[in-house]
Design a protein around this motif. Structure first.
Motif, PDB file in Angstrom:
ATOM      1  N   ILE A 268     -75.635 -74.422 -63.526  1.00 11.32           N
ATOM      2  CA  ILE A 268     -74.466 -74.559 -62.650  1.00 11.32           C
ATOM      3  C   ILE A 268     -73.853 -75.915 -62.946  1.00 11.32           C
ATOM      4  CG2 ILE A 268     -73.621 -74.687 -60.277  1.00 11.32           C
ATOM      5  CD1 ILE A 268     -75.965 -73.002 -59.401  1.00 11.32           C
ATOM      6  N   ARG A 269     -72.599 -75.904 -63.343  1.00 16.32           N
ATOM      7  CA  ARG A 269     -71.918 -77.166 -63.664  1.00 16.32           C
ATOM      8  C   ARG A 269     -70.443 -77.052 -63.332  1.00 16.32           C
ATOM      9  NH1 ARG A 269     -72.103 -78.683 -69.757  1.00 16.32           N
ATOM     10  NH2 ARG A 269     -74.238 -77.888 -69.770  1.00 16.32           N
ATOM     11  N   PRO A 270     -69.808 -78.094 -62.824  1.00 15.11           N
ATOM     12  CA  PRO A 270     -70.502 -79.295 -62.340  1.00 15.11           C
ATOM     13  C   PRO A 270     -70.892 -79.126 -60.880  1.00 15.11           C
ATOM     14  CG  PRO A 270     -68.146 -79.628 -62.196  1.00 15.11           C
ATOM     15  CD  PRO A 270     -68.345 -78.235 -62.755  1.00 15.11           C
ATOM     16  N   ILE A 271     -71.921 -79.848 -60.479  1.00 16.14           N
ATOM     17  CA  ILE A 271     -72.226 -80.004 -59.054  1.00 16.14           C
ATOM     18  C   ILE A 271     -71.694 -81.377 -58.662  1.00 16.14           C
ATOM     19  CG2 ILE A 271     -74.075 -80.375 -57.393  1.00 16.14           C
ATOM     20  CD1 ILE A 271     -75.615 -78.181 -58.717  1.00 16.14           C
ATOM     21  N   MET A 272     -70.749 -81.391 -57.726  1.00 17.14           N
ATOM     22  CA  MET A 272     -70.076 -82.631 -57.358  1.00 17.14           C
ATOM     23  C   MET A 272     -70.657 -83.184 -56.066  1.00 17.14           C
ATOM     24  SD  MET A 272     -66.105 -81.759 -58.372  1.00 17.14           S
ATOM     25  CE  MET A 272     -66.058 -80.264 -57.369  1.00 17.14           C
ATOM     26  N   LEU A 273     -71.250 -84.345 -56.175  1.00 23.67           N
ATOM     27  CA  LEU A 273     -71.779 -85.038 -55.004  1.00 23.67           C
ATOM     28  C   LEU A 273     -70.849 -86.206 -54.712  1.00 23.67           C
ATOM     29  CD1 LEU A 273     -75.600 -85.024 -55.878  1.00 23.67           C
ATOM     30  CD2 LEU A 273     -74.291 -83.371 -54.527  1.00 23.67           C
ATOM     31  N   LEU A 274     -69.879 -85.947 -53.836  1.00 24.06           N
ATOM     32  CA  LEU A 274     -68.824 -86.913 -53.563  1.00 24.06           C
ATOM     33  C   LEU A 274     -68.482 -86.920 -52.073  1.00 24.06           C
ATOM     34  CD1 LEU A 274     -66.381 -85.935 -56.477  1.00 24.06           C
ATOM     35  CD2 LEU A 274     -67.997 -87.835 -56.484  1.00 24.06           C
ATOM     36  N   ASN A 275     -67.954 -88.035 -51.631  1.00 22.47           N
ATOM     37  CA  ASN A 275     -67.391 -88.148 -50.276  1.00 22.47           C
ATOM     38  C   ASN A 275     -68.374 -87.741 -49.184  1.00 22.47           C
ATOM     39  OD1 ASN A 275     -64.867 -88.887 -51.436  1.00 22.47           O
ATOM     40  ND2 ASN A 275     -64.421 -86.709 -51.786  1.00 22.47           N
ATOM     41  N   GLY A 276     -69.658 -88.009 -49.407  1.00 24.42           N
ATOM     42  CA  GLY A 276     -70.666 -87.742 -48.388  1.00 24.42           C
ATOM     43  C   GLY A 276     -71.075 -86.298 -48.238  1.00 24.42           C
ATOM     44  N   LYS A 277     -70.625 -85.413 -49.135  1.00 25.88           N
ATOM     45  CA  LYS A 277     -70.914 -83.985 -49.017  1.00 25.88           C
ATOM     46  C   LYS A 277     -72.054 -83.599 -49.959  1.00 25.88           C
ATOM     47  CE  LYS A 277     -66.188 -82.720 -47.727  1.00 25.88           C
ATOM     48  NZ  LYS A 277     -65.003 -81.903 -48.063  1.00 25.88           N
ATOM     49  N   ASN A 278     -73.125 -83.027 -49.372  1.00 22.95           N
ATOM     50  CA  ASN A 278     -74.232 -82.526 -50.161  1.00 22.95           C
ATOM     51  C   ASN A 278     -73.871 -81.186 -50.808  1.00 22.95           C
ATOM     52  OD1 ASN A 278     -75.941 -84.694 -49.420  1.00 22.95           O
ATOM     53  ND2 ASN A 278     -76.447 -83.654 -47.491  1.00 22.95           N
ATOM     54  N   ALA A 279     -74.724 -80.742 -51.712  1.00 22.97           N
ATOM     55  CA  ALA A 279     -74.493 -79.457 -52.382  1.00 22.97           C
ATOM     56  C   ALA A 279     -75.649 -78.520 -52.059  1.00 22.97           C
ATOM     57  CB  ALA A 279     -74.350 -79.670 -53.887  1.00 22.97           C
ATOM     58  N   ASP A 280     -75.678 -78.041 -50.837  1.00 21.93           N
ATOM     59  CA  ASP A 280     -76.742 -77.132 -50.393  1.00 21.93           C
ATOM     60  C   ASP A 280     -76.331 -75.682 -50.626  1.00 21.93           C
ATOM     61  OD1 ASP A 280     -78.340 -79.267 -49.478  1.00 21.93           O
ATOM     62  OD2 ASP A 280     -77.178 -79.367 -47.611  1.00 21.93           O
ATOM     63  N   GLY A 281     -77.334 -74.811 -50.625  1.00 19.29           N
ATOM     64  CA  GLY A 281     -77.070 -73.378 -50.741  1.00 19.29           C
ATOM     65  C   GLY A 281     -76.722 -72.915 -52.143  1.00 19.29           C
ATOM     66  N   GLN A 282     -77.201 -73.621 -53.151  1.00 17.91           N
ATOM     67  CA  GLN A 282     -76.936 -73.196 -54.527  1.00 17.91           C
ATOM     68  C   GLN A 282     -77.726 -71.922 -54.847  1.00 17.91           C
ATOM     69  OE1 GLN A 282     -74.692 -74.831 -56.533  1.00 17.91           O
ATOM     70  NE2 GLN A 282     -74.292 -76.105 -54.718  1.00 17.91           N
ATOM     71  N   LYS A 283     -77.059 -70.949 -55.445  1.00 19.12           N
ATOM     72  CA  LYS A 283     -77.703 -69.697 -55.847  1.00 19.12           C
ATOM     73  C   LYS A 283     -77.769 -69.635 -57.360  1.00 19.12           C
ATOM     74  CE  LYS A 283     -76.106 -67.208 -51.741  1.00 19.12           C
ATOM     75  NZ  LYS A 283     -75.328 -66.043 -51.229  1.00 19.12           N
ATOM     76  N   VAL A 284     -78.991 -69.712 -57.880  1.00 16.49           N
ATOM     77  CA  VAL A 284     -79.202 -69.721 -59.326  1.00 16.49           C
ATOM     78  C   VAL A 284     -79.858 -68.405 -59.732  1.00 16.49           C
ATOM     79  CG1 VAL A 284     -80.054 -71.066 -61.267  1.00 16.49           C
ATOM     80  CG2 VAL A 284     -79.664 -72.187 -59.070  1.00 16.49           C
ATOM     81  N   VAL A 285     -79.138 -67.612 -60.503  1.00 13.17           N
ATOM     82  CA  VAL A 285     -79.639 -66.310 -60.942  1.00 13.17           C
ATOM     83  C   VAL A 285     -79.983 -66.399 -62.424  1.00 13.17           C
ATOM     84  CG1 VAL A 285     -79.119 -63.870 -61.215  1.00 13.17           C
ATOM     85  CG2 VAL A 285     -78.225 -65.131 -59.241  1.00 13.17           C
ATOM     86  N   LEU A 286     -81.263 -66.147 -62.732  1.00 11.71           N
ATOM     87  CA  LEU A 286     -81.721 -66.201 -64.117  1.00 11.71           C
ATOM     88  C   LEU A 286     -81.664 -64.798 -64.708  1.00 11.71           C
ATOM     89  CD1 LEU A 286     -82.893 -68.807 -62.764  1.00 11.71           C
ATOM     90  CD2 LEU A 286     -84.730 -68.682 -64.448  1.00 11.71           C
ATOM     91  N   PRO A 287     -80.829 -64.558 -65.710  1.00 12.27           N
ATOM     92  CA  PRO A 287     -80.716 -63.222 -66.308  1.00 12.27           C
ATOM     93  C   PRO A 287     -81.845 -62.955 -67.303  1.00 12.27           C
ATOM     94  CG  PRO A 287     -79.182 -64.728 -67.339  1.00 12.27           C
ATOM     95  CD  PRO A 287     -79.849 -65.500 -66.249  1.00 12.27           C
TER      96      PRO A 287
END
Length: 660
Positions: A268-287
């Motif tokens: 998953i790209r990009p994951i942006m960690l900016l302005n105090g906002k976390n990146a929770d709830g990422q769904k990673v599906v491995l094919p």
């Protein structure tokens, strides 16, 4: 405050062009081989200096100063360094605290020299990296850094998220205390890894921070080790439910990569960690997993062991990568690939790079053929026939239809009693060697072409060059000290310095680089200058550049007498943010509004001060940018741009403020 005539970190918009041009200049050149002694970095660059053990020796007094030992440098410099770093700056001190202002003990403070593309094209193999550890008061001090050289700072502690500290340039006559670096809990990324059926996977999850500086120093392994140690590369295992959580992350752009045996790697790209906002709830599906297998051979169909295989998906997007290493039979299998078409590359010591394009995932019989590199040998001696035992060689490319030599970044030093040398691992192509030795003028070899065998008999005869002397004075006849006098070819112009790359691409007449400084009386001497017509450039931070044409003859001293340089205009002031806080470590850039590549950029000092001098009369645009995290692209607002007119000799005061 540091002024760079050919270095503008604010030109982010042309970064892609810079990278492409850098690759074009450097492409085809092999890396210096391990069994040859590469020339040290430019004078003043030193290896990592660790201060991890300083805490045990500290009392209640101020922190120990981490003194950077530096090799003494001559004011006459023939080592082909673009950074004339012969002057020592004042101390740099600072403090590391938490969000409540409490001192943080044991934080690692790392400095890395900020390179531009041109300096990398000159073949710098590693940046100067220095480290200190904050004491019981959270304080640290660096001493002995070269004056005027831009440095980036990274602060890391296991209990906090790492953070970019304030960039700076050491001042020659003044110590600086940087604003405190405030560490916090930072950001977090969480999510779940599953297969396509939604079944949880205990995947290995990696988060890799993406730096904004495209030109990173060191090998792939060295960079990875640095990133892991500094919190830029973090790895965790998902639990039995496929869930993962990573905290204490720095602000910036990240890439998330998940892998599990038997499945394709997912990103998953990009994951942006900016302005105090976390990146929770990422769904990673491995094919489902695809592999690519094959063999790497030389031209005689013999297997090549330990070749590094890299793959990159070309379609569909996004780009996905993988790697493998060949076994003793030259065989490889790249695992964890998704469906698609890939390009393959192979690298091995002593061979040219091998490639295979448009290989579909699942291919099992890929064959990559690599060619044996060539080599060159010869002897360096004086024109009298006497062998020269200690010498340096630089490898340059010759190009059809272009008289200017191409830089390869390969420079070596030798200490051979009989003056002989051999340079292996040269890719097929046309080359020329530049030889240097103390007491002789730099001299080129004859040009030669390399195939897959050794080229012998490339001898270099060195002889004494000419001596050029003079005295630098200002318009009133007063001596000017610390002026830099450099040697160029007869076709060199001042416009060469104001392009995007400055003069680092090379001299139009292939004049080997040589420069010196004027002393307190304004006097200078350049010894062993290459015989022939030449142009001298005189530079001084407060004055306009001056060009002088001259001639150099072997064994002859030419005294140019007094050379007058005239004071240019300047602009100075203090930069602050919209709330009036001083901008330590930000940048101020001056450009011309006529669309040329003229630009000068300085780093604001610890008090937010700047001065840009030596400006010709005219209209300029000036803009200030705050020292945001270097891993976040921040474009200065057009509202912050100001237009100014500078007269020769005028010292314009202009305080700047950002609108954001």
């Amino acid at each position: 405050m540091n002024s760079g005539k050919s270095n503008s970190l604010a030109l982010v918009l042309v970064a892609i062009f810079v990278i492409a041009a850098s690759y074009f200049v450097m492409s085809g050149g092999s890396e210096p081989v391990n069994n040859l002694p590469a020339i040290e970095d430019a004078p003043g660059d030193t290896p990592v200096i660790s201060a991890a053990d300083q805490l045990s020796s500290l009392g209640d007094a101020a922190p120990d100063s981490i003194n950077i030992a530096r090799t003494s440098t001559n004011t006459s410099n023939n080592d082909i360094d673009d950074i004339f770093a012969d002057r020592i700056g004042g101390t740099i001190s600072g403090k590391v605290v938490d969000e409540n202002g409490k001192s943080i003990v044991g934080a690692t403070v790392s400095l890395n020299q900020r390179y531009n593309a041109g300096e990398l094209m000159r073949g710098y193999q590693a940046g100067a990296r220095f480290q200190a550890t904050s004491d019981r008061n959270g304080e640290f001090i660096f001493a002995g850094l070269a004056a005027g050289i831009n440095m980036n700072m990274w602060v890391h502690h296991d209990d906090f998220a790492p953070k970019q500290g304030a960039p700076f340039a050491a001042l020659e006559d003044e110590s600086q205390t940087l604003p405190p670096t405030i560490l916090s809990a930072g950001y977090s990324v969480s999510g779940k890894a599953t297969d396509r059926g939604g079944n949880p996977l205990q995947a290995t999850v990696e988060l890799m921070m993406q730096p904004s500086d495209a030109f990173r120093q060191g090998s792939t392994e060295e960079i990875l080790a640095q990133d892991i140690a500094s919190g830029r590369h973090v790895t965790v295992m998902a639990d039995g439910n496929g869930e993962f959580y990573i905290g204490k992350l720095a602000e910036g752009f990240w890439i998330l990569r998940a892998s599990y045996d038997g499945f394709a790697t997912a990103e998953i790209r990009p994951i942006m960690l900016l302005n105090g906002k976390n990146a929770d709830g990422q769904k990673v599906v491995l094919p489902d997993e695809f592999t690519i297998s094959g063999i790497v051979l030389d031209e005689q169909q013999m297997p090549i062991a330990d070749a590094k295989i890299g793959v990159a998906r070309t379609s569909p997007r996004p780009t996905l990568t993988g790697s493998a290493t060949t076994n003793q039979q030259g065989e490889f299998t790249v695992r964890g690939l998704q469906e698609g078409s890939y390009g393959l590359s192979a690298q091995a010591s002593g061979y040219t790079n091998g490639r295979a394009g448009r290989v579909n995932a699942g291919a099992a019989n890929v064959e990559i053929v690599m060619q044996v590199m060539g080599s060159v040998s010869g002897r360096v001696s004086a024109s009298t026939g006497q062998s020269i035992s200690t010498f340096q060689l630089e490898i340059l490319r010759t190009r059809r239809g272009n008289q200017q030599y191409g830089l390869t970044g390969q420079r070596y030093k030798f200490d051979q009693t009989d003056g002989t040398f051999e340079l292996p691992d040269l890719a097929p192509g046309s080359y020329i060697l530049l030889g240097r030795a103390e007491g002789y003028a730099p001299t080129y070899s004859s040009s030669f072409s390399v195939g897959r065998t050794k080229v012998e008999g490339i001898d270099i005869l060195l002889k004494a060059g000419g001596v050029i002397k003079g005295t630098i004075v200002d318009g009133a006849g007063h001596p000017v000290s610390s002026a830099v006098i450099s040697v160029h070819g007869e076709d060199f112009t001042l416009d060469s310095n104001d392009t995007l790359f400055g003069s680092v691409i090379g001299d139009p007449n292939n004049m080997p680089q040589m420069k010196t400084r004027s002393n307190s009386k304004g006097e200078f001497t350049l010894a062993n200058v290459v015989p022939g017509a030449l142009t001298l450039q005189v530079e001084h931070s407060e004055h306009l550049d001056e060009l002088i044409t001259s001639m150099s003859s072997s064994g002859t001293t030419t005294n140019l007498g007094r050379i007058i340089i005239y004071q240019g205009g300047s602009v100075h002031g203090v930069a602050s943010d919209k709330n009036g806080n001083r901008l330590s470590g930000g940048t101020v850039t001056v450009t011309t509004p006529n669309g040329s590549f003229f630009h000068r950029t300085i780093t604001l000092d610890a008090k937010g001060r700047y001065r840009i001098s030596g400006l010709a009369a005219g209209t300029y645009n000036i803009i200030v940018a705050a020292a945001e995290n270097e891993n976040v692209f921040m474009f200065p607002s057009e509202a912050d741009k100001k237009s100014i007119y500078v007269n020769v000799g005028q010292d314009l005061e202009l305080n700047l403020q950002t609108s954001e």
